[in-house]
Scaffold this active site. Structure first.
Site, mmCIF file in Angstrom:
data_model
loop_
_atom_site.group_PDB
_atom_site.id
_atom_site.type_symbol
_atom_site.label_atom_id
_atom_site.label_comp_id
_atom_site.label_asym_id
_atom_site.label_seq_id
_atom_site.Cartn_x
_atom_site.Cartn_y
_atom_site.Cartn_z
ATOM 1 N N GLN A 11 0.827 -1.208 0.000
ATOM 2 C CA GLN A 11 0.000 0.000 0.000
ATOM 3 C C GLN A 11 0.863 1.260 0.000
ATOM 4 O OE1 GLN A 11 -3.491 1.284 2.890
ATOM 5 N NE2 GLN A 11 -1.543 1.669 3.896
ATOM 6 N N GLN A 82 7.900 -7.715 7.065
ATOM 7 C CA GLN A 82 6.596 -8.174 7.528
ATOM 8 C C GLN A 82 5.735 -6.994 7.965
ATOM 9 O OE1 GLN A 82 5.530 -10.522 11.377
ATOM 10 N NE2 GLN A 82 6.371 -12.039 9.980
ATOM 11 N N SER A 124 6.691 2.244 13.540
ATOM 12 C CA SER A 124 5.301 1.859 13.820
ATOM 13 C C SER A 124 4.872 2.314 15.205
ATOM 14 C CB SER A 124 5.144 0.346 13.718
ATOM 15 O OG SER A 124 3.859 -0.055 14.156
ATOM 16 N N GLU A 126 3.022 0.671 16.973
ATOM 17 C CA GLU A 126 2.989 -0.524 17.817
ATOM 18 C C GLU A 126 4.133 -0.533 18.824
ATOM 19 O OE1 GLU A 126 0.851 -3.201 17.973
ATOM 20 O OE2 GLU A 126 -0.520 -2.228 16.574
ATOM 21 N N TYR A 148 6.332 -8.216 16.127
ATOM 22 C CA TYR A 148 6.383 -7.156 15.115
ATOM 23 C C TYR A 148 6.856 -5.847 15.742
ATOM 24 C CZ TYR A 148 4.526 -3.572 11.920
ATOM 25 O OH TYR A 148 4.386 -2.476 11.088
ATOM 26 N N HIS A 178 -2.819 3.585 9.154
ATOM 27 C CA HIS A 178 -3.236 4.348 7.978
ATOM 28 C C HIS A 178 -3.746 3.367 6.934
ATOM 29 C CE1 HIS A 178 1.039 3.430 7.902
ATOM 30 N NE2 HIS A 178 1.009 3.422 6.574
ATOM 31 N N ARG A 183 -5.403 -1.673 0.738
ATOM 32 C CA ARG A 183 -5.179 -2.657 1.791
ATOM 33 C C ARG A 183 -5.733 -4.021 1.366
ATOM 34 N NH1 ARG A 183 -1.238 -1.593 5.311
ATOM 35 N NH2 ARG A 183 -1.763 -0.172 7.015
#
Length: 328
Positions: A11, A82, A124, A126, A148, A178, A183
Site C-alpha cells: 500500500q 513483515q 510503527s 505498535e 512485530y 493508515h 489494503r
C-alpha cells in the site's frame, strides 16, 4: 532525483511511488522476486510501466548492497518486511529478520556505498504499546507488545544509532494506523469494508472479528507517504510521529462502515475469541505536533473520511466484479 523504494508493491510503496513520480523522480522499486510479483497496486494506480522493478531480498546483505551500489539512489525508502502484527506471533523469526536485520542491511550498505544517501525507515506506533488517551509523541518510551513491535523498535534504534554514529541522514516515521482501498483483506479495516459491501450486494455471510473493544488512530495512506517524503527533504534528519491525533473504537469503525451501506452491523457481525491476539493494545493515539511544526504536515483525512473513501471504492469493486460475472 532518483529514489529507491523497498517494498514498492505494498500500500505505502505504491502510493509513495505515485507521489514521487508526480514530483519528477526516477523511481526504482524492489520486491523479493520482481519477476513473479503481480504488483497489483501499481497496476491499480496506473504507474507500473513508469517505475523500474528489481528483485532484492532485504535480509540478504549482498542482495541489498548490490542493488544500492548498482543504482546509486539519492533517497531510499525502506517499506519492506513483515507488515502484520498478528502474523508476527506465528512467524516471529521472519519478523525480526525482515524488519530489524533488513534495516541493518540497508544502513550498512548506505554507509559502504554512499553515506550521502538519505534514508527513510518505516517505524510503527505498535512500538509504544498502549498510549492511553493522551497521544504518544516522539519522547514517549517504547513498550512493544508483539514480535512485530519488538522488531520495529529495534529498527528504530538502529536507524537512530547510524544517524548519530555515522552522520547518516536517516529518519524514522513512527506511523500510526493508515488505511486505503489498496489494503488487502487480511487488514481488519478492509475486511470490514469489503464484507459490508458484499452483504449489501446480497451476500448472506457473517463477518467474524476478534476484539472490537480497541481504539486506533486511523489515517489515510496517501497523506502518510507525503510525510515520509517531507522527512527526507529536511536539512537535519529526525524521527516523527505521523498520526491524526484522534482515536476511534473498532466497534465504531464497524458501525460506520455498515451504516454507509444502510445496514445495522449487529445483524451481520460476530466476535470470535479464536481471532484475539495473544496480547493486544487497548488504546493507540498519536500526537503529530512535531510533524506539523517541522514538516508543515497534518492529516487531511480523519477516520470518517477514510471509511467513506474505502466504502466508495468497495462499491465500485463490487460493481466491477458483477459486470465481469455477467460477461462470463
Amino acid at each position: 532525483m532518483k529514489a529507491l523504494i523497498c517494498g514498492i508493491g505494498g500500500q505505502d510503496g505504491s502510493y509513495l511511488a505515485k507521489l514521487l513520480l508526480e514530483k519528477g523522480y526516477e523511481v526504482i522499486g524492489t520486491s523479493r522476486d520482481s519477476m513473479i510479483a503481480p504488483f497489483t497496486n501499481l497496476e491499480r494506480l496506473g504507474i507500473k510501466q513508469k517505475v523500474s522493478l528489481f528483485s532484492m531480498a532485504i535480509n540478504d546483505f549482498r542482495s541489498v548492497l548490490t542493488v544500492i551500489d548498482t543504482h546509486r539512489p539519492n533517497e531510499i525508502y525502506n517499506l519492506a518486511g513483515q507488515t502484520s502484527v498478528g502474523l508476527s506471533f506465528e512467524q516471529p523469526v521472519e519478523a525480526m529478520e525482515s524488519i530489524a536485520q533488513g534495516t541493518l542491511n540497508m544502513l550498512e550498505a548506505i554507509r559502504f556505498v554512499d553515506p550521502a544517501i538519505r534514508f527513510y525507515n518505516a517505524g510503527s506506533s505498535e512500538c509504544y504499546g498502549d498510549t492511553g488517551a493522551d497521544g504518544a509523541d516522539e519522547g514517549r518510551p517504547f513498550w512493544p507488545r508483539s514480535p512485530y513491535a519488538v522488531a520495529k523498535a529495534s529498527a528504530y534504534w538502529l536507524t537512530r544509532s547510524y544517524r548519530e554514529s555515522y552522520g547518516l541522514h536517516a529518519s524514522t516515521g513512527i506511523l500510526f494506523n493508515h488505511e486505503s482501498p489498496l489494503r488487502p483483506e487480511r487488514f481488519v479495516t478492509q475486511k470490514i469494508v469489503r464484507a459490508a459491501a458484499r452483504i449489501a450486494a446480497g451476500s448472506k455471510e457473517k463477518l467474524k472479528l476478534g476484539n472490537i473493544d480497541i481504539y486506533r488512530d486511523w489515517g489515510w495512506a496517501p497523506d502518510y507517504v507525503d510525510a515520509m517524503w517531507r522527512m527526507l527533504q529536511q536539512d537535519q534528519a529526525g524521527d516523527y510521529v505521523v498520526a491524526t491525533g484522534e482515536s476511534c473504537a473498532l466497534e465504531e469503525f464497524v458501525r460506520k462502515a455498515f451504516v454507509y451501506f444502510g445496514l445495522d452491523w449487529h445483524d451481520h457481525v460476530t466476535t470470535n475469541r479464536d481471532l484475539f491476539r495473544p496480547s493486544d493494545i487497548k488504546y493507540s493515539c498519536g500526537n503529530p505536533l512535531k510533524a506539523k511544526q517541522e514538516l508543515n504536515w497534518s492529516a487531511t483525512y480523519k477516520v470518517d473520511d477514510v471509511i467513506s473513501a474505502m466504502c466508495s471504492e468497495a462499491v465500485q469493486q463490487e460493481l466491477s466484479m458483477r459486470n465481469q460475472e455477467l460477461k462470463t
